[in-house]
Design a protein around this motif. Structure first.
Motif, PDB file in Angstrom:
ATOM      1  N   PHE A   1       0.863  -1.188   0.000  1.00 17.92           N
ATOM      2  CA  PHE A   1       0.000   0.000   0.000  1.00 17.92           C
ATOM      3  C   PHE A   1       0.895   1.231   0.000  1.00 17.92           C
ATOM      4  CE2 PHE A   1      -1.934   3.206   2.999  1.00 17.92           C
ATOM      5  CZ  PHE A   1      -2.841   3.748   2.091  1.00 17.92           C
ATOM      6  N   TYR A   2       0.768   2.048  -1.038  1.00 15.46           N
ATOM      7  CA  TYR A   2       1.568   3.280  -1.154  1.00 15.46           C
ATOM      8  C   TYR A   2       0.638   4.478  -1.092  1.00 15.46           C
ATOM      9  CZ  TYR A   2       4.394   7.004  -3.219  1.00 15.46           C
ATOM     10  OH  TYR A   2       5.040   8.192  -3.446  1.00 15.46           O
ATOM     11  N   PHE A   3       1.024   5.470  -0.314  1.00 18.77           N
ATOM     12  CA  PHE A   3       0.219   6.695  -0.202  1.00 18.77           C
ATOM     13  C   PHE A   3       1.125   7.901  -0.346  1.00 18.77           C
ATOM     14  CE2 PHE A   3      -1.341  10.314   2.209  1.00 18.77           C
ATOM     15  CZ  PHE A   3      -2.653  10.428   1.763  1.00 18.77           C
ATOM     16  N   CYS A   4       0.724   8.836  -1.206  1.00 18.06           N
ATOM     17  CA  CYS A   4       1.434  10.106  -1.346  1.00 18.06           C
ATOM     18  C   CYS A   4       0.397  11.230  -1.342  1.00 18.06           C
ATOM     19  CB  CYS A   4       2.245  10.139  -2.641  1.00 18.06           C
ATOM     20  SG  CYS A   4       3.404  11.536  -2.727  1.00 18.06           S
ATOM     21  N   GLY A   5       0.484  12.086  -0.352  1.00 20.82           N
ATOM     22  CA  GLY A   5      -0.482  13.171  -0.206  1.00 20.82           C
ATOM     23  C   GLY A   5      -0.235  13.891   1.099  1.00 20.82           C
ATOM     24  N   HIS A   6      -1.307  14.402   1.678  1.00 21.80           N
ATOM     25  CA  HIS A   6      -1.179  15.120   2.951  1.00 21.80           C
ATOM     26  C   HIS A   6      -1.233  14.156   4.129  1.00 21.80           C
ATOM     27  CE1 HIS A   6      -1.030  19.328   1.966  1.00 21.80           C
ATOM     28  NE2 HIS A   6      -2.096  19.245   1.169  1.00 21.80           N
ATOM     29  N   GLY A   7      -0.308  14.327   5.050  1.00 23.47           N
ATOM     30  CA  GLY A   7      -0.426  13.719   6.363  1.00 23.47           C
ATOM     31  C   GLY A   7      -0.950  14.792   7.297  1.00 23.47           C
ATOM     32  N   VAL A   8      -1.841  14.440   8.207  1.00 26.65           N
ATOM     33  CA  VAL A   8      -2.495  15.459   9.029  1.00 26.65           C
ATOM     34  C   VAL A   8      -2.435  15.094  10.512  1.00 26.65           C
ATOM     35  CG1 VAL A   8      -4.026  16.270   7.198  1.00 26.65           C
ATOM     36  CG2 VAL A   8      -4.738  14.345   8.632  1.00 26.65           C
ATOM     37  N   ASP A   9      -2.605  16.106  11.303  1.00 23.82           N
ATOM     38  CA  ASP A   9      -2.636  15.973  12.762  1.00 23.82           C
ATOM     39  C   ASP A   9      -4.057  16.309  13.200  1.00 23.82           C
ATOM     40  OD1 ASP A   9      -2.253  16.005  15.441  1.00 23.82           O
ATOM     41  OD2 ASP A   9      -0.692  17.516  15.486  1.00 23.82           O
ATOM     42  N   VAL A  10      -4.813  15.292  13.587  1.00 21.94           N
ATOM     43  CA  VAL A  10      -6.203  15.488  13.992  1.00 21.94           C
ATOM     44  C   VAL A  10      -6.349  15.049  15.442  1.00 21.94           C
ATOM     45  CG1 VAL A  10      -8.607  14.916  13.527  1.00 21.94           C
ATOM     46  CG2 VAL A  10      -6.996  15.095  11.630  1.00 21.94           C
ATOM     47  N   GLY A  11      -6.587  16.011  16.319  1.00 25.93           N
ATOM     48  CA  GLY A  11      -6.642  15.696  17.737  1.00 25.93           C
ATOM     49  C   GLY A  11      -5.271  15.239  18.203  1.00 25.93           C
ATOM     50  N   ASP A  12      -5.209  14.046  18.763  1.00 26.77           N
ATOM     51  CA  ASP A  12      -3.926  13.507  19.208  1.00 26.77           C
ATOM     52  C   ASP A  12      -3.435  12.411  18.272  1.00 26.77           C
ATOM     53  OD1 ASP A  12      -5.862  11.651  19.758  1.00 26.77           O
ATOM     54  OD2 ASP A  12      -5.105  11.130  21.751  1.00 26.77           O
ATOM     55  N   LYS A  13      -3.962  12.364  17.063  1.00 29.29           N
ATOM     56  CA  LYS A  13      -3.613  11.299  16.121  1.00 29.29           C
ATOM     57  C   LYS A  13      -2.991  11.860  14.851  1.00 29.29           C
ATOM     58  CE  LYS A  13      -7.464   8.407  17.718  1.00 29.29           C
ATOM     59  NZ  LYS A  13      -8.735   7.750  17.337  1.00 29.29           N
ATOM     60  N   ARG A  14      -2.104  11.070  14.267  1.00 27.42           N
ATOM     61  CA  ARG A  14      -1.563  11.349  12.939  1.00 27.42           C
ATOM     62  C   ARG A  14      -2.350  10.501  11.942  1.00 27.42           C
ATOM     63  NH1 ARG A  14       0.509  14.729  15.842  1.00 27.42           N
ATOM     64  NH2 ARG A  14       2.743  15.227  15.927  1.00 27.42           N
ATOM     65  N   ALA A  15      -2.599  11.045  10.763  1.00 30.97           N
ATOM     66  CA  ALA A  15      -3.467  10.335   9.815  1.00 30.97           C
ATOM     67  C   ALA A  15      -3.155  10.738   8.382  1.00 30.97           C
ATOM     68  CB  ALA A  15      -4.934  10.625  10.136  1.00 30.97           C
ATOM     69  N   LEU A  16      -3.717   9.978   7.431  1.00 30.81           N
ATOM     70  CA  LEU A  16      -3.607  10.269   6.007  1.00 30.81           C
ATOM     71  C   LEU A  16      -4.881  10.993   5.565  1.00 30.81           C
ATOM     72  CD1 LEU A  16      -2.434   6.700   4.852  1.00 30.81           C
ATOM     73  CD2 LEU A  16      -1.047   8.555   5.832  1.00 30.81           C
ATOM     74  N   ALA A  17      -4.734  11.925   4.632  1.00 34.31           N
ATOM     75  CA  ALA A  17      -5.892  12.705   4.177  1.00 34.31           C
ATOM     76  C   ALA A  17      -6.346  12.236   2.798  1.00 34.31           C
ATOM     77  CB  ALA A  17      -5.530  14.186   4.126  1.00 34.31           C
ATOM     78  N   PRO A  18      -7.532  11.652   2.686  1.00 37.26           N
ATOM     79  CA  PRO A  18      -8.083  11.326   1.364  1.00 37.26           C
ATOM     80  C   PRO A  18      -8.487  12.611   0.653  1.00 37.26           C
ATOM     81  CG  PRO A  18      -9.709  10.909   3.064  1.00 37.26           C
ATOM     82  CD  PRO A  18      -8.451  11.305   3.782  1.00 37.26           C
ATOM     83  N   SER A  19      -8.981  12.492  -0.558  1.00 36.66           N
ATOM     84  CA  SER A  19      -9.277  13.692  -1.342  1.00 36.66           C
ATOM     85  C   SER A  19     -10.431  14.508  -0.767  1.00 36.66           C
ATOM     86  CB  SER A  19      -9.592  13.311  -2.792  1.00 36.66           C
ATOM     87  OG  SER A  19     -10.757  12.494  -2.855  1.00 36.66           O
ATOM     88  N   ASP A  20     -11.333  13.869  -0.012  1.00 35.75           N
ATOM     89  CA  ASP A  20     -12.480  14.599   0.545  1.00 35.75           C
ATOM     90  C   ASP A  20     -12.287  14.944   2.021  1.00 35.75           C
ATOM     91  OD1 ASP A  20     -12.635  11.962   1.382  1.00 35.75           O
ATOM     92  OD2 ASP A  20     -14.822  11.839   1.214  1.00 35.75           O
ATOM     93  N   PHE A  21     -11.060  14.925   2.502  1.00 42.12           N
ATOM     94  CA  PHE A  21     -10.780  15.279   3.894  1.00 42.12           C
ATOM     95  C   PHE A  21     -11.268  16.698   4.180  1.00 42.12           C
ATOM     96  CE2 PHE A  21      -7.556  17.166   6.879  1.00 42.12           C
ATOM     97  CZ  PHE A  21      -7.993  16.510   8.020  1.00 42.12           C
ATOM     98  N   ASP A  22     -12.009  16.869   5.292  1.00 43.74           N
ATOM     99  CA  ASP A  22     -12.567  18.184   5.625  1.00 43.74           C
ATOM    100  C   ASP A  22     -12.066  18.709   6.976  1.00 43.74           C
ATOM    101  OD1 ASP A  22     -13.861  16.628   7.479  1.00 43.74           O
ATOM    102  OD2 ASP A  22     -15.883  17.023   6.735  1.00 43.74           O
ATOM    103  N   ARG A  23     -10.922  18.181   7.416  1.00 42.27           N
ATOM    104  CA  ARG A  23     -10.277  18.552   8.680  1.00 42.27           C
ATOM    105  C   ARG A  23     -10.921  17.888   9.898  1.00 42.27           C
ATOM    106  NH1 ARG A  23      -6.520  22.622   7.989  1.00 42.27           N
ATOM    107  NH2 ARG A  23      -6.712  23.910   6.119  1.00 42.27           N
ATOM    108  N   SER A  24     -11.866  17.008   9.672  1.00 46.16           N
ATOM    109  CA  SER A  24     -12.486  16.306  10.799  1.00 46.16           C
ATOM    110  C   SER A  24     -11.904  14.900  10.914  1.00 46.16           C
ATOM    111  CB  SER A  24     -14.001  16.219  10.615  1.00 46.16           C
ATOM    112  OG  SER A  24     -14.324  15.348   9.541  1.00 46.16           O
ATOM    113  N   GLU A  25     -11.958  14.330  12.105  1.00 47.85           N
ATOM    114  CA  GLU A  25     -11.397  13.005  12.327  1.00 47.85           C
ATOM    115  C   GLU A  25     -12.148  11.940  11.541  1.00 47.85           C
ATOM    116  OE1 GLU A  25     -10.410  10.021  16.095  1.00 47.85           O
ATOM    117  OE2 GLU A  25     -10.617  12.189  16.415  1.00 47.85           O
ATOM    118  N   GLY A  26     -13.418  12.179  11.264  1.00 48.98           N
ATOM    119  CA  GLY A  26     -14.213  11.186  10.555  1.00 48.98           C
ATOM    120  C   GLY A  26     -13.864  11.043   9.088  1.00 48.98           C
TER     121      GLY A  26
END
Length: 405
Positions: A99-124
């Protein structure tokens, strides 16, 4: 960063292996559209996928690269889940799932995560380690090995959570572009991120048997090159202060640091670089000329080891050489801005900086020839530092219109 300690060689059946990659070059939500990353992430994803095929690790027919701007429904949260689960289900018991991912990594709350194309800054709407674990579980992935390659900011945080907080696949490895608190870095002259560029290069150089992937050696080599190139960049923070931008790729898994070198190199105010003597005539270098600040000279001396690492690996050519010159030029501009702001926008300062760079490469990197084209690249990035820090760069820009430049 390689999270964990994979065996010297990870063995698997290439015919049973599959790769799915996501290049999130476009963010569809209005809160993120301005942060769309564009073409470099697409180039990176295709480069890494192509390399897996070239070394024989995954058959071409078993690789899928999905681009947000081209496959809008496949790169949303739900789309990524669907494609990830489908690919993971296709892998048989002796194969490897990549699995390869290239894009935005984000900090949401106390978690690090990957941002899909429809990421709206929420943890969900972000992809955390627990989400990836759920996807693997839903797929009932039977793969002998699972490999995640994450090229985004904070990628190490996702890898750490995957391999320490969650009871995941018995043989899962995460290769990430940086640690949990770092950002991944892309510069235009390289066209992709440092991580993906050097990952592909290391895979080509380290892989001999397509059925055995030397993950640890690959990431160790990738890490060494990423650290060397990123160490060439420092950024202006405030008067009297610059900060390092060095990144630290990692490897983690569910199942050596280098010592500093005190090599010295001479830094002249205006070194004698014969092939560029006409440049000194365009601007009267006998007129009052601002020498590079002592701190700038000290920094140039400190990067000899990094340059040597790249040179010894025969990497200082084409895109990597262009990138090295641009990073050093940006760093000199940042240093001069921090320690000698009153002269940083003078043309003679840039000319002095470039002649020092050319002399530096001549002294330490035989065969890495600096040309007038490198000067043009350097001028662009030197000006960029001034523009980003609200410094009038009109005099520097005037160099573009000088004969021969």
């Amino acid at each position: 960063m390689i999270i964990g300690n994979p065996a010297e060689e990870v063995e698997f059946d290439t015919a049973q292996s599959h790769l799915v990659g996501f290049a999130i070059d476009y963010q569809s939500h209005e809160k993120m559209q301005a942060k769309s990353l564009g073409r470099p992430v697409v180039t990176a994803a295709k480069l890494v996928s192509k390399t897996f095929v070239e070394i024989g690790a995954v058959p071409e027919g078993n690789t899928t690269i999905l681009v947000a701007s081209e496959n809008s429904t496949d790169c949303t949260f739900e789309g990524m889940k669907r494609c990830f689960v489908y690919a993971a289900k296709c892998v048989e018991a002796k194969g490897m799932f990549v699995f390869y991912f290239c894009g935005h990594g984000v900090d949401v709350g106390d978690k690090r995560a990957l941002a899909p194309s429809d990421f709206d800054r929420s943890e969900g709407t972000c992809i955390t380690a627990s989400v990836l674990n759920d996807w693997l579980t839903e797929a009932n992935c039977k793969a002998k090995h699972v490999l995640f390659a994450l090229d985004c900011c904070y990628a190490g945080g996702v890898g750490d959570a995957l391999t320490t907080d969650i009871p995941l696949h018995r043989s899962l490895f995460v290769m990430s572009a940086c640690t949990a608190n770092e950002t991944s870095y892309t510069i235009g002259t390289l066209e992709v991120s440092m991580f993906s560029y050097f990952l592909a290069d290391a895979m080509r150089k380290q892989s001999c048997d397509p059925r055995k992937l030397p993950l640890y050696n690959i990431l160790t080599e990738c890490r060494t090159c990423c650290e060397a190139l990123s160490s060439l960049l420092v950024k202006y923070e405030a008067p009297g202060k610059v900060s390092s931008c060095q990144i630290d790729p990692e490897i983690t898994s569910s199942g050596g640091d280098q010592k500093d070198n005190d090599d010295e190199t001479d830094i002249d105010d205006v070194p004698d670089v014969g092939r560029f003597q006409y440049i000194t005539k365009l601007y009267d270098m006998k007129a009052p000329r601002p020498p590079l600040h002592t701190k700038t000279k000290q920094w140039l001396k400190s990067i000899v080891k990094s340059i040597t690492i790249l040179h010894d690996r025969k990497l200082l050519k084409d895109k990597v050489l262009n990138t090295a010159v641009c990073l050093i030029t940006m760093s000199i501009a940042s240093s001069q801005l921090a320690f000698q702001r009153d002269t940083v926008s003078q043309p003679n300062t840039f000319v002095t900086a470039f002649l020092n760079i050319a002399s530096f490469f001549d002294n330490h990197c035989h065969g890495a020839d600096i040309t007038i084209d490198h000067l043009k690249y350097g001028l662009e990035y030197y000006s960029l530092v001034l523009q980003n820090n609200a410094v009038d760069d009109a005099s520097i820009e005037a160099l573009r219109n000088c004969g021969g430049m």
